[in-house]
Design an enzyme around this catalytic site. Sequence first.
Site, mmCIF file in Angstrom:
data_model
loop_
_atom_site.group_PDB
_atom_site.id
_atom_site.type_symbol
_atom_site.label_atom_id
_atom_site.label_comp_id
_atom_site.label_asym_id
_atom_site.label_seq_id
_atom_site.Cartn_x
_atom_site.Cartn_y
_atom_site.Cartn_z
ATOM 1 C CG ASP A 24 -1.837 1.219 1.240
ATOM 2 O OD1 ASP A 24 -2.759 1.265 0.415
ATOM 3 O OD2 ASP A 24 -1.607 2.126 2.055
ATOM 4 C CD GLU A 26 -1.675 5.872 3.138
ATOM 5 O OE1 GLU A 26 -2.348 6.856 2.757
ATOM 6 O OE2 GLU A 26 -2.174 4.746 3.344
ATOM 7 C CG HIS A 165 -6.663 6.511 5.378
ATOM 8 N ND1 HIS A 165 -6.897 6.266 4.044
ATOM 9 C CD2 HIS A 165 -7.879 6.676 5.951
ATOM 10 C CE1 HIS A 165 -8.207 6.281 3.821
ATOM 11 N NE2 HIS A 165 -8.814 6.520 4.953
ATOM 12 C CG ASP A 170 -4.424 1.274 5.081
ATOM 13 O OD1 ASP A 170 -4.771 1.166 6.264
ATOM 14 O OD2 ASP A 170 -4.695 2.268 4.382
#
Length: 573
Positions: A24, A26, A165, A170
């Site tokens: 994942d 960000e 988040h 995540d």
Amino acid sequence: MDAVQGTLDELGTPLREVTFVVFDLETTGGSAAEHAITEIGAVKVRGGEVIGEFATLVDPGGPIPPFISVLTGITDAMVVAAPKFSEVLPSFLEFVAGAALVAHNAPFDMSFLKAACQVNGYPPPANPVVDTADLARRVLTRDETPNCKLATLARVFRSSTEPCHRALADAKATVDVLHGLIARVGSLGVHTLEDLRGFVRAPTPEQQRKRHLAEGVPGAPGVYVFEDDRGEALYIGKSSNLRNRVRSYFTASETRSRIREMVGIAERVRTIVCATALEAEIRELRMIGATKPRYNRRSRFPERVVWLKLTDEAFPRLSLVREVKDDGATYLGPFGSSRTADDARTAMHEALPLRQCTERLSARVRRPACALAEIGRCGAPCEGRESEESYAGHVRRARHAMELDAEAVFSAMEARMSRLSAEQRYEEAAVDRDRLAAYVRTAARMQRLRSLTGIPQMVAASPAFDGGWDIHVIRHGRLAAAGVMPRGAHPTPYVDALVATAETVLPGPGPTPAASAEETECVLRWLDSPGVRLVQVDGTWSLPAYGAGRLIERIERAYRHQRSDRREGRPLR
């Protein structure tokens, strides 16, 4: 014949033997071209067991927007000492080597990863990719989950980690979701990585059940209409080969969830064969605008455009209107929204001291002037400070700027942006840049449209695939007739017959007097395509020598600088 044992490659890789890297990212925003990565987290799993983790904050090279910090909890202070992604990328690529990549909404994460590889000189990852969001949409029903967001699925599969988040958390939640989905598809005969990826691409049961709707569709250019059991149009499209296009809606190549839903409702497909691909494109536009099918998103409301009108009165002003009338006024447009039209009006007011009040003025009746007169932005004809003759000069320059030459508005706005930038008021300069772009782009578009809509009749031809010619009759920017001339035939009889049977077009007022702007733009694109030849032209096909089109490149260059500034974290210029 004796049976032959398949090889392991033919059987596929059992899921228990596949190494998955669930990752994942960000980021500072949603665009891989304009935004940067702030954190990466990944978990390597095989056979249901975690065998490795990878996690680090990343310096995005610029400030993190406040709303992103609120969402993720990642602040500028947290990443100030973090490595750049160019330093992290080699280690991450080594970590994922030989594994299948998994992400929730994988196209988003993969777009950032591919963009980073391109910028840093690495080939894009060739790993197989599994999207848990897409897989969940195929496996789970609405009764089981209202949506396929990661937080929702984590609750459905009782993940031990709650998504928050942050990249690693995540990724861990996505691991649990992946394992839950694999358990579900196992009962459907999915046991290998190849089965899993094929399952995601497989057509839905509704698509398979409705395949008979494509039977009998001709392999010719035209328009197709998906209809429900009441005969209502659900979706309208066009194609140069109707048979191939309609069949594609019932195969795995059609992945749009909205269209798959439409196929499940459809009960028949009606087709309209057209002489040429251009005729099919134009018919599609007209039919969408007339019937407004619920599953079409584009071209449904051609009547909702906005025009900037220079009114025809004693002291004209710039007004936003929805309709072009035969009232002697000058129009600029069409604009897609009132906001864009208002931006263009603001740009014109910067260069032209036209009044901005909405009252109807008279040379005989005096009214108090507003604040704009005190700061020199209006000549105050309401108080009689400016005569009709003097004000008429502003009107002539405005009409010239709308129809022929955008230089006056461009120069005034450019000077204002330079002044704001010198004062380090970069955000205000960026707003003015958007206003100027709205004006220049629309003026250039309108001038291009008018170059064609002002021609009573044009006949043009383009080479067809079989050696013949596609012939079109265009009147005031509207397609009036389309036909095909066979290879080796004499053109005169075909052209004469097509012109004689073409639609009679009575032009109305304004820059688009006989068709929508979108239809005329379709015709212009076809005229610009390779091989098109003009057969007959009644009138002159030309653009203004100092038209707005020459300023488009300068506008686009400004936006390229803006995107570069955002990537580098510099203030907008």
